[in-house]
Design a protein around this motif. Sequence first.
Motif, PDB file in Angstrom:
ATOM      1  N   ARG A 438     -17.842 -24.637  14.924  1.00 20.39           N
ATOM      2  CA  ARG A 438     -17.052 -23.313  14.808  1.00 20.39           C
ATOM      3  C   ARG A 438     -17.772 -21.975  14.392  1.00 20.39           C
ATOM      4  O   ARG A 438     -17.713 -20.840  15.015  1.00 20.39           O
ATOM      5  N   LEU A 439     -18.938 -22.209  13.465  1.00 16.73           N
ATOM      6  CA  LEU A 439     -19.509 -20.875  12.884  1.00 16.73           C
ATOM      7  C   LEU A 439     -20.636 -20.561  14.087  1.00 16.73           C
ATOM      8  O   LEU A 439     -21.036 -19.458  14.104  1.00 16.73           O
ATOM      9  N   ASP A 441     -20.285 -20.121  17.278  1.00 13.81           N
ATOM     10  CA  ASP A 441     -19.371 -19.241  18.003  1.00 13.81           C
ATOM     11  C   ASP A 441     -19.346 -17.941  17.546  1.00 13.81           C
ATOM     12  O   ASP A 441     -18.988 -16.991  17.946  1.00 13.81           O
ATOM     13  N   HIS A 442     -19.471 -17.871  16.136  1.00 15.82           N
ATOM     14  CA  HIS A 442     -19.508 -16.632  15.467  1.00 15.82           C
ATOM     15  C   HIS A 442     -20.953 -15.977  15.170  1.00 15.82           C
ATOM     16  O   HIS A 442     -21.302 -15.166  14.332  1.00 15.82           O
ATOM     17  N   GLU A 477     -16.728 -15.569   6.975  1.00 13.42           N
ATOM     18  CA  GLU A 477     -16.746 -16.331   7.923  1.00 13.42           C
ATOM     19  C   GLU A 477     -16.781 -17.723   7.771  1.00 13.42           C
ATOM     20  O   GLU A 477     -15.848 -18.368   8.492  1.00 13.42           O
TER      21      GLU A 477
END
Length: 487
Positions: A438-439, A441-442, A477
Amino acid sequence: MLLRTAAQSLNEQLAARFAERIRDRLLAPGSRLPSVRQCAAQHGVSPSTVVAAYDQLLAQGLVEARRNRGFFVRDQGQKVASAQAGRATAATNSEVLADPQHARRLGAPISAATLMRGMFQPISGKPQPGMGVLPPEWIATDPIAASLRKVSGATQLRETAVRYGEPIGDAHLRRVLAARLQDMGIGAGPEQIITTVGATQALDIVSRTLLKAGDTVMVEEPGWAVEFARLAALGMRMLPVPRRADGPDLAVMARYCEAHAGTPQAPRLFVSVSVLHNPTGASLTPASAHRLLQLAQQHGFWIAEDDSYGHLAPPHATRVAQLDGLARTIYVGGFAKILAPNWRIGFLAAPPALLEPLLDTKLLSTLTTPSLLERALAHCIEQGQLRRHAERVRDRLDAARSRSVKLALQAGCRLASEPAGLFGWVDTGVDTEQLALRLLDHGYLLAPGALFHAERQPSTLMRINFASTQEAAFWREFERARDALGG
């Protein structure tokens, strides 16, 4: 972010994204893909779109479905790929090599190789919590430049450029290193020191000299992901030894040695980070070091002591090599973590009986090491520049560690070991491989706990770099991604 276009459907885009990561080995064999529900929420698509994408990956032979468990990346070495899939893989790899920016957009922090790639091709301009190095702005380049100018006059430059350096390493640097080791309580003369292309090559030389494929090596767990990958590539059999706050679990080591005594499976080497252990930050106590040496002498195995983080350690930290006078210990050090990452200067100090075999292995791999850079490093050490720089870094790291720990606790994490050195071993409460996906993609590259086990297994732990996790933006985040996973 997936986009609705006429050229490619959403499920095709999603399948292509996962396929690229798998083919470039950025999703390791055995890695679990997000559940259909999780993947749909993450990418803002319907569950049916995810199912269609996963079906495409199944058809391509890139993943396998396990009943009641989900989808897992297949071992590409064990499947027969079609010619069409082979051409697609080659095309993808060529694109990555030709376009580094494209490579930076790919992948999840799942393998040791991914972490290493992140050192050379950052996935974003943000501080990276999973990296194992100091931020570039922390490295003082003026002393390095001054030392290079000092040793690169016309005569000296010609002398070093027209001939290979000494195979064992520059004599001046080896004298300086011997004096430094003496100050640390490690008795090693210049003749017992071999310079290497970084500490990683020093460990590789030790392994290739003392072991053959199929031999047994005891490794600390959790431990250094790259070391596990390197030993596996050499065909070694690894026995994990739990790492505790005071050092390795000696009872487990004793059981390994006793169970295999007198057989070809008897452990031949133990690889250890005694000081500021990676990833827990723990340091060996004198009592544990003493008992470890007794065990090595009793069962006849060697100890490779990796002291890559020693420059960040408090004074008088205990090393095994201090206690045994390099009798059964090969001491490994380096300077990439503190001074000049691109110089790639490391060294090993070894018992006299091992020096010739170790040097032969170095000759077969790199012939010699760069004399000019070795002389510049010797100048840095002699002039006190390395010592002063290390003191400044330790002060700065102390402050960064305090801020990072505070932010981690505020984010609901638990410190699984006492914070020390460069790394924190943090319990997030959720599967950190899924969190890493998930992270990524950030723009954040994590180091999930699964990487630090000899046999990959799910973990709620992750390693953070205290120097790179001081900003509240990352932790915000992090909380959003963790909460979306149900943490």
